[in-house]
Motif scaffolding. Structure first.
Motif, PDB file in Angstrom:
ATOM      1  N   CYS A  28       0.850  -1.132   0.225  1.00  0.00           N
ATOM      2  CA  CYS A  28       0.352   0.029  -0.072  1.00  0.00           C
ATOM      3  C   CYS A  28       0.803   1.272   0.069  1.00  0.00           C
ATOM      4  CB  CYS A  28      -0.826   0.113   0.634  1.00  0.00           C
ATOM      5  SG  CYS A  28      -2.131   1.505   1.445  1.00  0.00           S
ATOM      6  N   VAL A  29       0.591   2.161  -0.839  1.00  0.00           N
ATOM      7  CA  VAL A  29       1.655   3.356  -0.704  1.00  0.00           C
ATOM      8  C   VAL A  29      -0.130   4.501   0.155  1.00  0.00           C
ATOM      9  CG1 VAL A  29       2.498   4.666  -2.706  1.00  0.00           C
ATOM     10  CG2 VAL A  29       2.268   2.696  -2.628  1.00  0.00           C
ATOM     11  N   SER A  30       0.581   4.996   0.935  1.00  0.00           N
ATOM     12  CA  SER A  30       0.352   6.210   1.062  1.00  0.00           C
ATOM     13  C   SER A  30       0.126   7.310   0.673  1.00  0.00           C
ATOM     14  CB  SER A  30       0.602   6.504   2.674  1.00  0.00           C
ATOM     15  OG  SER A  30       0.259   7.483   3.537  1.00  0.00           O
ATOM     16  N   GLY A  31      -1.331   7.789   0.356  1.00  0.00           N
ATOM     17  CA  GLY A  31      -2.136   8.894   0.086  1.00  0.00           C
ATOM     18  C   GLY A  31      -2.066   8.708  -1.453  1.00  0.00           C
ATOM     19  N   LEU A  32      -1.930   7.293  -1.699  1.00  0.00           N
ATOM     20  CA  LEU A  32      -2.258   6.837  -2.988  1.00  0.00           C
ATOM     21  C   LEU A  32      -3.487   5.041  -3.022  1.00  0.00           C
ATOM     22  CD1 LEU A  32       0.475   7.535  -4.979  1.00  0.00           C
ATOM     23  CD2 LEU A  32      -1.220   8.916  -4.956  1.00  0.00           C
ATOM     24  N   ASP A  33      -4.071   5.354  -2.201  1.00  0.00           N
ATOM     25  CA  ASP A  33      -5.410   3.960  -1.387  1.00  0.00           C
ATOM     26  C   ASP A  33      -6.375   4.799  -2.170  1.00  0.00           C
ATOM     27  OD1 ASP A  33      -6.080   1.543  -0.497  1.00  0.00           O
ATOM     28  OD2 ASP A  33      -5.609   2.533   1.646  1.00  0.00           O
ATOM     29  N   ARG A  34      -6.620   5.271  -3.262  1.00  0.00           N
ATOM     30  CA  ARG A  34      -7.300   5.762  -3.184  1.00  0.00           C
ATOM     31  C   ARG A  34      -9.196   4.389  -3.426  1.00  0.00           C
ATOM     32  NH1 ARG A  34      -3.731   5.946  -7.442  1.00  0.00           N
ATOM     33  NH2 ARG A  34      -3.066   7.950  -8.339  1.00  0.00           N
ATOM     34  N   HIS A  35      -8.964   3.327  -3.342  1.00  0.00           N
ATOM     35  CA  HIS A  35     -10.309   2.802  -2.936  1.00  0.00           C
ATOM     36  C   HIS A  35     -10.595   2.255  -1.190  1.00  0.00           C
ATOM     37  CE1 HIS A  35     -11.559   1.841  -7.120  1.00  0.00           C
ATOM     38  NE2 HIS A  35     -10.337   1.225  -7.464  1.00  0.00           N
ATOM     39  N   ARG A  36      -9.278   3.154  -0.422  1.00  0.00           N
ATOM     40  CA  ARG A  36      -9.008   3.101   0.602  1.00  0.00           C
ATOM     41  C   ARG A  36      -9.353   1.491   1.356  1.00  0.00           C
ATOM     42  NH1 ARG A  36      -9.523   7.937   1.884  1.00  0.00           N
ATOM     43  NH2 ARG A  36     -10.724   9.184   0.935  1.00  0.00           N
ATOM     44  N   SER A  37      -8.426   0.570   0.484  1.00  0.00           N
ATOM     45  CA  SER A  37      -8.478  -0.830   0.696  1.00  0.00           C
ATOM     46  C   SER A  37      -8.084  -0.947   2.024  1.00  0.00           C
ATOM     47  CB  SER A  37      -7.960  -1.818  -0.687  1.00  0.00           C
ATOM     48  OG  SER A  37      -8.862  -1.482  -1.412  1.00  0.00           O
ATOM     49  N   TYR A  38      -6.405  -0.106   1.841  1.00  0.00           N
ATOM     50  CA  TYR A  38      -5.771  -0.688   3.592  1.00  0.00           C
ATOM     51  C   TYR A  38      -6.061   0.553   5.073  1.00  0.00           C
ATOM     52  CZ  TYR A  38      -4.202  -3.712   0.625  1.00  0.00           C
ATOM     53  OH  TYR A  38      -3.804  -4.724   0.014  1.00  0.00           O
ATOM     54  N   ALA A  39      -7.427   1.309   4.483  1.00  0.00           N
ATOM     55  CA  ALA A  39      -8.042   2.616   5.584  1.00  0.00           C
ATOM     56  C   ALA A  39      -7.765   2.134   6.892  1.00  0.00           C
ATOM     57  CB  ALA A  39      -8.888   3.120   5.160  1.00  0.00           C
ATOM     58  N   PRO A  40      -6.908   2.778   7.846  1.00  0.00           N
ATOM     59  CA  PRO A  40      -6.886   4.546   7.164  1.00  0.00           C
ATOM     60  C   PRO A  40      -5.851   4.776   7.040  1.00  0.00           C
ATOM     61  CG  PRO A  40      -7.194   4.246   9.662  1.00  0.00           C
ATOM     62  CD  PRO A  40      -7.330   2.920   8.650  1.00  0.00           C
ATOM     63  N   ASP A  41      -4.537   5.140   5.690  1.00  0.00           N
ATOM     64  CA  ASP A  41      -3.651   5.864   5.649  1.00  0.00           C
ATOM     65  C   ASP A  41      -2.738   4.495   5.678  1.00  0.00           C
ATOM     66  OD1 ASP A  41      -2.014   7.493   5.006  1.00  0.00           O
ATOM     67  OD2 ASP A  41      -1.285   7.664   6.189  1.00  0.00           O
ATOM     68  N   CYS A  42      -3.550   3.273   4.813  1.00  0.00           N
ATOM     69  CA  CYS A  42      -1.984   2.345   5.130  1.00  0.00           C
ATOM     70  C   CYS A  42      -2.030   1.202   5.764  1.00  0.00           C
ATOM     71  CB  CYS A  42      -0.907   2.196   3.771  1.00  0.00           C
ATOM     72  SG  CYS A  42      -1.273   3.361   2.399  1.00  0.00           S
ATOM     73  N   LYS A  43      -2.738   1.833   7.023  1.00  0.00           N
ATOM     74  CA  LYS A  43      -2.801   0.905   8.491  1.00  0.00           C
ATOM     75  C   LYS A  43      -2.860  -0.517   8.436  1.00  0.00           C
ATOM     76  CE  LYS A  43      -4.390   1.271  12.862  1.00  0.00           C
ATOM     77  NZ  LYS A  43      -5.247   1.560  13.698  1.00  0.00           N
ATOM     78  N   MET A  44      -4.316  -0.290   7.906  1.00  0.00           N
ATOM     79  CA  MET A  44      -4.555  -1.926   7.733  1.00  0.00           C
ATOM     80  C   MET A  44      -3.021  -2.469   6.622  1.00  0.00           C
ATOM     81  SD  MET A  44      -6.644  -2.839   9.618  1.00  0.00           S
ATOM     82  CE  MET A  44      -6.611  -1.985  10.406  1.00  0.00           C
ATOM     83  N   ALA A  45      -2.203  -2.414   6.223  1.00  0.00           N
ATOM     84  CA  ALA A  45      -0.661  -3.416   5.169  1.00  0.00           C
ATOM     85  C   ALA A  45       0.009  -3.064   6.597  1.00  0.00           C
ATOM     86  CB  ALA A  45      -0.964  -1.997   4.031  1.00  0.00           C
ATOM     87  N   ARG A  46      -0.137  -2.596   8.212  1.00  0.00           N
ATOM     88  CA  ARG A  46       1.010  -3.327   8.452  1.00  0.00           C
ATOM     89  C   ARG A  46       0.181  -4.038   9.907  1.00  0.00           C
ATOM     90  NH1 ARG A  46       1.514   2.737   7.412  1.00  0.00           N
ATOM     91  NH2 ARG A  46      -0.395   3.058   9.195  1.00  0.00           N
ATOM     92  N   PRO A  47       1.417  -4.464  10.307  1.00  0.00           N
ATOM     93  CA  PRO A  47       1.524  -5.036  11.636  1.00  0.00           C
ATOM     94  C   PRO A  47       0.753  -5.154  12.916  1.00  0.00           C
ATOM     95  CG  PRO A  47       3.262  -5.351  11.961  1.00  0.00           C
ATOM     96  CD  PRO A  47       3.197  -4.291  10.469  1.00  0.00           C
TER      97      PRO A  47
END
Length: 152
Positions: free
Chosen positions: A133-152
């Motif tokens: 996930c690239v912060s600011g470019l998660d346009r569908h908010r798949s890992y919202a908020p701000d790519c937090k769901m792509a982190r542990p």
């Protein structure tokens, strides 16, 4: 009837508690549960965060997605790559290495990129793959908020 149900429920709860017992780090105590001890074992050997194959896969998928759907952005370089977790969910889950860094784009901007390298989730389960996930470019908010769901 209620006493029988209550006893059954308490016995089930005791069995569940024993099965889910964990040490102080939150990992399960029983080594037989480890992913390495399954019928189809996993090795836990994953490429490093800064491995060119890992970064190349992120670049390829990012550039392809941007060109196809969103516009002219392209990934051109990475820096500050660092690991932020290895198997944080425990030994009995699919081995994952979590990483974070910065991605430089062709428009001169820098964005945080969060990703995980995951074992046996590539083509036909034969190799690793990357979830990113690239912060600011998660346009569908798949890992919202701000790519937090792509982190542990």
């Amino acid at each position: 009837m209620r006493r029988v149900l209550l006893r059954t429920a308490l016995a089930s709860l005791a069995l569940l508690t024993a099965a889910l017992s964990a040490d102080a780090s939150g990992r399960r105590i029983n080594p037989a549960d480890a992913a390495e001890n399954r019928i189809n074992p996993m090795s836990g050997n994953l490429p490093a965060c800064d491995d060119p194959a890992v970064l190349g896969q992120i670049t390829s998928w990012f550039n392809s997605r941007e060109a196809k759907f969103w516009g002219p952005l392209q990934a051109v370089a990475y820096d500050r790559i660092k690991p932020i977790g290895f198997r944080p969910l425990g030994d009995d889950f699919i081995p994952r290495r979590f990483c974070s860094g910065r991605m430089a784009l062709n428009n001169g901007t820098l964005h945080r990129v969060d990703y995980s390298v995951r074992e046996n989730l590539g083509l036909f389960g034969l190799t690793w793959n990357v979830n990113w996930c690239v912060s600011g470019l998660d346009r569908h908010r798949s890992y919202a908020p701000d790519c937090k769901m792509a982190r542990p």
